[in-house]
Design an enzyme around this catalytic site. Sequence first.
Site, PDB file in Angstrom:
ATOM      1  N   ASP A 100      93.687 -19.906  38.874  1.00 16.05           N
ATOM      2  CA  ASP A 100      94.851 -20.493  39.552  1.00 16.05           C
ATOM      3  C   ASP A 100      94.874 -22.008  39.337  1.00 16.05           C
ATOM      4  OD1 ASP A 100      92.736 -21.074  41.227  1.00 16.05           O
ATOM      5  OD2 ASP A 100      93.724 -20.388  43.067  1.00 16.05           O
ATOM      6  N   ASP A 106      92.752 -14.751  38.700  1.00 14.78           N
ATOM      7  CA  ASP A 106      92.641 -15.209  40.091  1.00 14.78           C
ATOM      8  C   ASP A 106      93.747 -14.634  40.965  1.00 14.78           C
ATOM      9  OD1 ASP A 106      90.439 -16.850  40.545  1.00 14.78           O
ATOM     10  OD2 ASP A 106      91.452 -18.647  39.798  1.00 14.78           O
ATOM     11  N   LYS A 114      89.624 -12.202  40.647  1.00  9.81           N
ATOM     12  CA  LYS A 114      88.689 -13.104  41.326  1.00  9.81           C
ATOM     13  C   LYS A 114      89.313 -13.584  42.634  1.00  9.81           C
ATOM     14  CE  LYS A 114      87.683 -17.464  39.794  1.00  9.81           C
ATOM     15  NZ  LYS A 114      88.155 -18.295  40.928  1.00  9.81           N
ATOM     16  N   GLU A 140      80.833 -22.964  42.461  1.00 10.70           N
ATOM     17  CA  GLU A 140      81.483 -24.205  42.038  1.00 10.70           C
ATOM     18  C   GLU A 140      80.958 -25.396  42.826  1.00 10.70           C
ATOM     19  OE1 GLU A 140      85.718 -24.001  41.561  1.00 10.70           O
ATOM     20  OE2 GLU A 140      85.931 -26.182  41.321  1.00 10.70           O
TER      21      GLU A 140
END
Length: 273
Positions: A53, A92, A122, A191
């Site tokens: 995204d 995403d 995801k 992340e």
Amino acid sequence: MSTYTEQSRRKVTTTRIREMKAAGEKIACLTAYDFTMARLVDAAGVDFILVGDSAANVMMGYETTLPISLDDMITFARGVVRGVERALVVVDLPFGYYQGCPDKALESAVRIMKETGASAVKLEGGAEIRESVERILAAGIPVCAHLGLTPQSVNQFGGYGVRAKGDSEARKLIENAELLQDLGCFAVVLEKIPAALANEVTARLSIPTIGIGAGSGTDGQILVVQDMLGMNEGFKPKFMRHFGQIGQAVTAAVGSYVSEVKNVTFPSDRECY
Ligand code: KIV
């Protein structure tokens, strides 16, 4: 047993991604959002292509990932799937299409699978999205998890800084990673978290960890393709390496084109019918 060359040509599945961790083979992942880039990235040997995204930022120019819609994601993902022969394509679920509503989460994931031909979805988050993850997995759709800096929560975090530097957030991240593995997720993106924490999560899990700004100890790495190609020169967080200077190359090539059009040196006689 198959050779490395046979393995490297095989279509990548979620099972293969898990086997790569077991075999100690690092997983190379990148984002892509269109047919042409996906074809190049796939031909170069990337194992896992994420239609992230982050398309909201790099394809649509938004400040955050929040405004992108499911229809936008489906349009980008359709082009990517058509360009890919070997890599696993993961899409995403965008903000607002799965949080707090497992029925909507399943409906969104089903639309992605039916309308794009991708192989997995995801989702960002841990225990708070447990029911959505369970519903999607129960429908036979593979799920990749995403913990640490989850950009859809930027307003709650107050920015894009490193996450889980303190003990309590780090403990919660480990618990969430173990929960998502137990639920049946095939991989987890980590992340912008400290490398030592990413190493600990990687050691505890049997599913692969895919890091971005999480050090070299994760089972794989992912970057946004425009960023690593140097197409967004202004965006250079500490974890980002420019593997090319494509932005400069595009500006130079387009500059030559503009001059040649204005000087009437393009097209030449040889380029006319
Ligand atoms: O949207 C995205 O590109 C991502 C990666 C940065 C992991 O989620």
